[in-house]
Every structure is written in C-alpha cells, then in structure tokens.
Design a protein around this motif. Structure first.
Motif, PDB file in Angstrom:
ATOM      1  N   ILE A 199     -27.330  16.603   8.568  1.00 49.54           N
ATOM      2  CA  ILE A 199     -26.260  15.841   7.927  1.00 49.54           C
ATOM      3  C   ILE A 199     -25.130  16.820   7.656  1.00 49.54           C
ATOM      4  CG2 ILE A 199     -25.556  14.559   5.880  1.00 49.54           C
ATOM      5  CD1 ILE A 199     -28.374  13.441   5.708  1.00 49.54           C
ATOM      6  N   VAL A 200     -24.005  16.643   8.339  1.00 49.19           N
ATOM      7  CA  VAL A 200     -22.909  17.606   8.220  1.00 49.19           C
ATOM      8  C   VAL A 200     -21.919  17.236   7.116  1.00 49.19           C
ATOM      9  CG1 VAL A 200     -23.104  18.399  10.600  1.00 49.19           C
ATOM     10  CG2 VAL A 200     -21.656  16.432  10.090  1.00 49.19           C
ATOM     11  N   GLN A 201     -21.907  15.966   6.721  1.00 48.14           N
ATOM     12  CA  GLN A 201     -21.106  15.557   5.569  1.00 48.14           C
ATOM     13  C   GLN A 201     -21.561  14.180   5.135  1.00 48.14           C
ATOM     14  OE1 GLN A 201     -16.823  15.696   6.027  1.00 48.14           O
ATOM     15  NE2 GLN A 201     -16.407  14.900   3.987  1.00 48.14           N
ATOM     16  N   ILE A 202     -21.617  13.970   3.837  1.00 48.90           N
ATOM     17  CA  ILE A 202     -21.905  12.641   3.294  1.00 48.90           C
ATOM     18  C   ILE A 202     -20.885  12.351   2.207  1.00 48.90           C
ATOM     19  CG2 ILE A 202     -23.680  13.584   1.746  1.00 48.90           C
ATOM     20  CD1 ILE A 202     -25.051  10.774   2.031  1.00 48.90           C
ATOM     21  N   ALA A 203     -20.258  11.183   2.301  1.00 46.51           N
ATOM     22  CA  ALA A 203     -19.178  10.852   1.367  1.00 46.51           C
ATOM     23  C   ALA A 203     -18.863   9.366   1.474  1.00 46.51           C
ATOM     24  CB  ALA A 203     -17.921  11.663   1.687  1.00 46.51           C
ATOM     25  N   PRO A 204     -18.167   8.789   0.483  1.00 52.94           N
ATOM     26  CA  PRO A 204     -17.664   7.417   0.616  1.00 52.94           C
ATOM     27  C   PRO A 204     -16.705   7.324   1.805  1.00 52.94           C
ATOM     28  CG  PRO A 204     -17.532   8.158  -1.666  1.00 52.94           C
ATOM     29  CD  PRO A 204     -17.869   9.364  -0.845  1.00 52.94           C
ATOM     30  N   PRO A 205     -16.552   6.134   2.381  1.00 50.32           N
ATOM     31  CA  PRO A 205     -15.725   5.998   3.594  1.00 50.32           C
ATOM     32  C   PRO A 205     -14.323   6.569   3.477  1.00 50.32           C
ATOM     33  CG  PRO A 205     -16.975   3.998   3.234  1.00 50.32           C
ATOM     34  CD  PRO A 205     -17.217   4.863   2.030  1.00 50.32           C
ATOM     35  N   ALA A 206     -13.612   6.270   2.396  1.00 47.98           N
ATOM     36  CA  ALA A 206     -12.223   6.732   2.275  1.00 47.98           C
ATOM     37  C   ALA A 206     -12.160   8.253   2.221  1.00 47.98           C
ATOM     38  CB  ALA A 206     -11.559   6.117   1.044  1.00 47.98           C
ATOM     39  N   GLU A 207     -13.068   8.870   1.472  1.00 43.11           N
ATOM     40  CA  GLU A 207     -13.057  10.324   1.382  1.00 43.11           C
ATOM     41  C   GLU A 207     -13.412  10.962   2.716  1.00 43.11           C
ATOM     42  OE1 GLU A 207     -15.276  13.976  -1.011  1.00 43.11           O
ATOM     43  OE2 GLU A 207     -15.431  11.919  -1.759  1.00 43.11           O
ATOM     44  N   LEU A 208     -14.394  10.393   3.390  1.00 45.52           N
ATOM     45  CA  LEU A 208     -14.812  10.942   4.676  1.00 45.52           C
ATOM     46  C   LEU A 208     -13.672  10.883   5.687  1.00 45.52           C
ATOM     47  CD1 LEU A 208     -17.603  11.917   5.994  1.00 45.52           C
ATOM     48  CD2 LEU A 208     -17.597   9.677   7.064  1.00 45.52           C
ATOM     49  N   TYR A 209     -12.942   9.773   5.679  1.00 47.16           N
ATOM     50  CA  TYR A 209     -11.852   9.586   6.635  1.00 47.16           C
ATOM     51  C   TYR A 209     -10.650  10.464   6.296  1.00 47.16           C
ATOM     52  CZ  TYR A 209      -8.401   7.171   9.545  1.00 47.16           C
ATOM     53  OH  TYR A 209      -7.433   6.888  10.468  1.00 47.16           O
ATOM     54  N   VAL A 268     -14.955  10.677  13.270  1.00 47.50           N
ATOM     55  CA  VAL A 268     -14.635   9.542  12.411  1.00 47.50           C
ATOM     56  C   VAL A 268     -13.145   9.244  12.526  1.00 47.50           C
ATOM     57  CG1 VAL A 268     -14.705   8.627  10.073  1.00 47.50           C
ATOM     58  CG2 VAL A 268     -16.494  10.197  10.843  1.00 47.50           C
ATOM     59  N   GLY A 269     -12.804   8.274  13.337  1.00 47.01           N
ATOM     60  CA  GLY A 269     -11.408   7.914  13.530  1.00 47.01           C
ATOM     61  C   GLY A 269     -10.707   8.791  14.550  1.00 47.01           C
ATOM     62  N   GLU A 270      -9.456   8.447  14.837  1.00 48.79           N
ATOM     63  CA  GLU A 270      -8.648   9.242  15.750  1.00 48.79           C
ATOM     64  C   GLU A 270      -7.931  10.339  14.967  1.00 48.79           C
ATOM     65  OE1 GLU A 270      -7.311   6.498  19.395  1.00 48.79           O
ATOM     66  OE2 GLU A 270      -6.534   5.806  17.471  1.00 48.79           O
ATOM     67  N   SER A 271      -7.777  11.486  15.597  1.00 48.04           N
ATOM     68  CA  SER A 271      -7.285  12.652  14.866  1.00 48.04           C
ATOM     69  C   SER A 271      -6.215  13.402  15.642  1.00 48.04           C
ATOM     70  CB  SER A 271      -8.443  13.624  14.590  1.00 48.04           C
ATOM     71  OG  SER A 271      -9.514  12.974  13.953  1.00 48.04           O
ATOM     72  N   ASN A 272      -5.284  13.960  14.902  1.00 49.50           N
ATOM     73  CA  ASN A 272      -4.401  15.006  15.410  1.00 49.50           C
ATOM     74  C   ASN A 272      -4.770  16.290  14.676  1.00 49.50           C
ATOM     75  OD1 ASN A 272      -2.532  13.397  17.102  1.00 49.50           O
ATOM     76  ND2 ASN A 272      -2.014  12.423  15.156  1.00 49.50           N
ATOM     77  N   LEU A 273      -5.202  17.293  15.422  1.00 52.59           N
ATOM     78  CA  LEU A 273      -5.589  18.573  14.838  1.00 52.59           C
ATOM     79  C   LEU A 273      -4.559  19.621  15.247  1.00 52.59           C
ATOM     80  CD1 LEU A 273      -9.444  18.448  15.471  1.00 52.59           C
ATOM     81  CD2 LEU A 273      -8.197  17.834  13.390  1.00 52.59           C
ATOM     82  N   ILE A 274      -3.865  20.167  14.271  1.00 53.10           N
ATOM     83  CA  ILE A 274      -2.750  21.072  14.507  1.00 53.10           C
ATOM     84  C   ILE A 274      -3.100  22.469  13.999  1.00 53.10           C
ATOM     85  CG2 ILE A 274      -0.309  21.509  14.005  1.00 53.10           C
ATOM     86  CD1 ILE A 274      -0.047  18.483  13.459  1.00 53.10           C
ATOM     87  N   ASP A 275      -3.049  23.440  14.873  1.00 52.46           N
ATOM     88  CA  ASP A 275      -3.256  24.839  14.471  1.00 52.46           C
ATOM     89  C   ASP A 275      -1.938  25.398  13.953  1.00 52.46           C
ATOM     90  OD1 ASP A 275      -5.980  24.941  15.172  1.00 52.46           O
ATOM     91  OD2 ASP A 275      -5.465  25.230  17.283  1.00 52.46           O
ATOM     92  N   ALA A 276      -1.997  26.005  12.779  1.00 47.24           N
ATOM     93  CA  ALA A 276      -0.764  26.498  12.155  1.00 47.24           C
ATOM     94  C   ALA A 276      -1.057  27.762  11.345  1.00 47.24           C
ATOM     95  CB  ALA A 276      -0.163  25.421  11.250  1.00 47.24           C
ATOM     96  N   GLN A 277       0.011  28.456  10.978  1.00 44.67           N
ATOM     97  CA  GLN A 277      -0.088  29.672  10.176  1.00 44.67           C
ATOM     98  C   GLN A 277       0.262  29.351   8.724  1.00 44.67           C
ATOM     99  OE1 GLN A 277       2.578  32.787  11.341  1.00 44.67           O
ATOM    100  NE2 GLN A 277       1.556  34.351  10.107  1.00 44.67           N
ATOM    101  N   VAL A 278      -0.547  29.857   7.800  1.00 43.85           N
ATOM    102  CA  VAL A 278      -0.285  29.664   6.375  1.00 43.85           C
ATOM    103  C   VAL A 278       0.779  30.671   5.934  1.00 43.85           C
ATOM    104  CG1 VAL A 278      -1.269  29.683   4.057  1.00 43.85           C
ATOM    105  CG2 VAL A 278      -2.655  28.891   5.994  1.00 43.85           C
ATOM    106  N   ILE A 279       1.881  30.160   5.383  1.00 43.21           N
ATOM    107  CA  ILE A 279       2.955  31.049   4.944  1.00 43.21           C
ATOM    108  C   ILE A 279       3.228  30.942   3.450  1.00 43.21           C
ATOM    109  CG2 ILE A 279       4.047  31.110   7.207  1.00 43.21           C
ATOM    110  CD1 ILE A 279       6.088  29.075   6.196  1.00 43.21           C
ATOM    111  N   GLY A 280       2.504  30.031   2.752  1.00 39.54           N
ATOM    112  CA  GLY A 280       2.704  29.912   1.313  1.00 39.54           C
ATOM    113  C   GLY A 280       1.637  29.049   0.684  1.00 39.54           C
ATOM    114  N   ARG A 281       1.387  29.275  -0.610  1.00 33.51           N
ATOM    115  CA  ARG A 281       0.394  28.504  -1.360  1.00 33.51           C
ATOM    116  C   ARG A 281       0.965  28.141  -2.713  1.00 33.51           C
ATOM    117  NH1 ARG A 281      -2.593  32.419   1.400  1.00 33.51           N
ATOM    118  NH2 ARG A 281      -4.459  31.662   2.482  1.00 33.51           N
TER     119      ARG A 281
END
Length: 382
Positions: free
Chosen positions: A241-251, A263-276
């Motif tokens: 089991i790689v994750q268990i959660a309510p539907p909204a949280e999982l999505y 779970v659903g269609e996804s856009n996965l974007i690789d980016a550089q962190v420049i601030g927090r």
C-alpha cells in the motif's frame, strides 16, 4: 480463552441469527478490520508484502491499483480463499485466519454474477437465508426489503436469463447483503458493465452502504470508481500500500509520482526551488518561468517535481502576470469539456481540461495560448 474465541467465531459464522432466531436490525454498523503485516507468496513472487491496514467499522475502503499490484490477493486473504504465509487478520479484534470462508459471515460480490440460472430473482436472493435455516416469514420479509432497496421488486419472479447484465449484478449484490453482513467484499463487480450503467450502480452501491452500514472492501483498477464511492482509497503497487487517504486528499495531494500518475490525469513538471515561505515554494522551470506551489513535506534540495492537474490550468487569450506562452498541439471537443494539449518553450507538454462555456472555441493546432495556475492549484511531490 478457547471459549471466548469460539463465541467470536460463532458470531462470524451466523451474524444475523440472534439467540431468539431473529435478524439483526438494519441500523447495526459493520465490523472493524485490522490487517497486520500480511504476507502472501507464490514461489519467489511476493503478492502481498507485509501489508498493514486498519479499517473502521462501517467504512467503505477501496483497494486501487494496476493488475498484479496485490489488491485481489489481499481481498482473497480476507475472504479466506487463500491462506496467509505470515501476519494476522482480525475482525472486531478476533483473529480469523483459521476460520473457514463459509464461517466468516461475509457478503461477497464478484465480477461474474454467479447466479443460479434455474432460480428466480427472489429465490437467488433468499438462498443465503435458506442455507442459514432462517424461518420463511423472516426470509420473505428480508428478501422483499432487499429487492426494494436494489430496485428489483418488479423482477422478483424472473429468471436471470430474462434480465440485463446490470440487473443481474444488482441481484448478485442483493444476495450478498440480504443477511445484512457486517463485512461485504466486492471484487471488481462493475468491470463488465458499460460506462453509463457502471456509473449508475456506483451511486446505488454508495447509497446502499449508507443505508445498511456494513464495512465494505471494494477492489478496482478504475480510479473514477474509487474516487466516486470510497471513504478512503488504498493505492497498491507491487504488493504494497503506497498511500491511503480520502479521495480528495489522494487526488489533490499524492505522495509520489506513481500515485499522481495512476489516480487521475497529471502534469508533472520538473523545476528548481528558488525560494521558500512556509509551505509555499517558489520554483523556476528550465525555460525560466517562475511560479509557486504548495508543499506539505519538507523539500531539502533545490530540485522538485510539481503536480498540476489538467483542470487547474487557466487559459488566457493575452499575457497576464504569472502566465506563460504555449503552443497548441491538440484540441478535442468532449462535450462538457475541452481537452487541449500544449507544448511550452522548454519542450514540456501539458494537458489542459476546461469546461465548455459559451463563446469559447477550440483553439487551432499551432495557435498560441497563455496559461497559468496559482500556488493552491499545484502540489510539490515528496
């Protein structure tokens, strides 16, 4: 101790039959289930690899995953169709791994309807009660209630061959719940039905769960089914089991690339962190576009993968602050939504889904759009 276990096993065997021979009330809730470090091997292949899962009484849990992920194996271990190699399964605190399938008192629904072809609908539904030797008056009353609940009252006298696939599956569900079991197991029961019928029965099963209160464990590879019906979803992969959660949280907040993509269609974007700034990260794409995204888990390096769901991307006809230009590579009209694929200046392909609204035409392939999203519309994967 042995007497206590025997009493618990007897309750599993005949959950509907009280001392006076009456049927448990409809208001009773389901059983709590605890799965602890369960292992199932087939030779060198580990189908269930130390799985642990706690299910609350009356909860609707869906096991979701691709073929071979272990979801049906886990269901079969709970049903007693297969034996554990390691671990323990408890129902209401009592271990059941040594209790035979027929004594566990679970309702079961499978992809194949498994109806008796020579019995009427009412006779099929009444069969579990006849096997439990429940009197005719109680049986007739409960069968009538269950047929009405499943919208089958007008079909009580029909044979299965006189009914559609969707009606036959309703009969199979009615037979599984007629004894009002504390636990109902469902193994891809809707996969053989067409889309419209499948969506209709999804709603009926959800309403049924709210009515009878049984604990339901539902197995599917269809993420839309899981999102529609579940209290919680357990996503499985390679026996874990790689994750268990309510539907909204999982999505909205998946914990990994696998969950985000499955779970659903996804856009996965690789980016550089420049601030927090607390849970908000500022990131930059390889093409230089700067945007913000939410992060629940700490990111300790300067690289991140960001999830943006297709429906969270906004379209603009002209540049606005924070937007980026994109070239349309595909545009489809799907009725209530438009499905648009674009490519960014750095070669990244994104999928966009937006509602069909008055005055919005499909953009031409090769045309330019301006797109954007806010920090709340994106999620940094851990």
């Amino acid at each position: 101790m042995a007497q206590t276990l025997a009493r618990r096993e007897l309750r599993l065997e005949t959950p509907e039959i009280q001392a006076a021979g009456t049927i448990r009330s409809q208001e009773s809730i389901g059983s709590g289930i605890s799965i602890r470090n369960v292992v199932k091997r087939y030779g060198n292949f580990v189908a269930a690899d130390r799985i642990s899962l706690d299910i609350k009484p009356g909860e609707f849990i869906t096991l979701l995953g691709p073929s071979g992920s272990g979801k049906t194996t886990l269901l079969n271990l709970l049903a007693g169709f297969q034996a554990l190699d390691e671990g323990q399964i408890l129902v209401d605190g009592a271990p059941i791994q040594n209790v035979p399938t027929h004594r566990r008192g679970f309702g079961m629904v499978f992809q194949s309807y498994a109806l008796f072809p020579n019995m009427t609908v009412a006779q099929n539904v009444a069969f579990p009660m006849r096997m439990a030797k429940i009197d005719r008056t109680n049986t007739d009353r409960r069968v009538a209630e269950t047929l009405e609940m499943m919208r089958l009252s007008d079909h009580a006298g029909k044979l299965p061959s006189q009914m559609s696939g969707g009606q036959q599956q309703r009969v199979a569900i009615a037979r599984a719940i007629v004894m009002r079991p504390r636990v109902v197991l469902m193994d891809e029961p809707l996969s053989a039905l067409d889309r419209r019928l499948r969506e209709s029965i999804q709603i009926e099963i959800r309403e049924l769960h709210q009515t009878i209160g049984s604990t339901i464990l539902f197995v599917t590879h269809d993420q839309s089914e899981a999102l529609t019906m579940s209290d919680r979803i357990a996503v499985m992969d390679a026996g874990h089991i790689v994750q268990i959660a309510p539907p909204a949280e999982l999505y909205r907040r998946p914990q990994s690339r696998f969950v985000a993509s499955f779970v659903g269609e996804s856009n996965l974007i690789d980016a550089q962190v420049i601030g927090r700034n607390g849970r908000i990260l500022t990131l930059r794409t390889p093409a230089g576009h700067v945007f913000e995204a939410e992060s629940r888990n700490g990111i300790h390096n300067d690289k991140a993968t960001v999830l943006v769901r297709p429906e969270r991307i906004a379209l603009h006809d002209a540049p606005v602050p924070g937007s980026m230009s994109a070239t349309v590579t595909s545009a489809l009209f799907l009725g209530e939504v438009l499905r648009i694929e674009v490519v960014l200046d750095d070669g990244q392909t994104l999928l966009i889904r937006c509602p069909d609204i008055a005055g919005r035409d499909l953009p031409p392939v090769g045309g330019q759009l301006h797109i954007g999203w806010g920090a709340a519309d994106s999620w940094v994967l851990s």
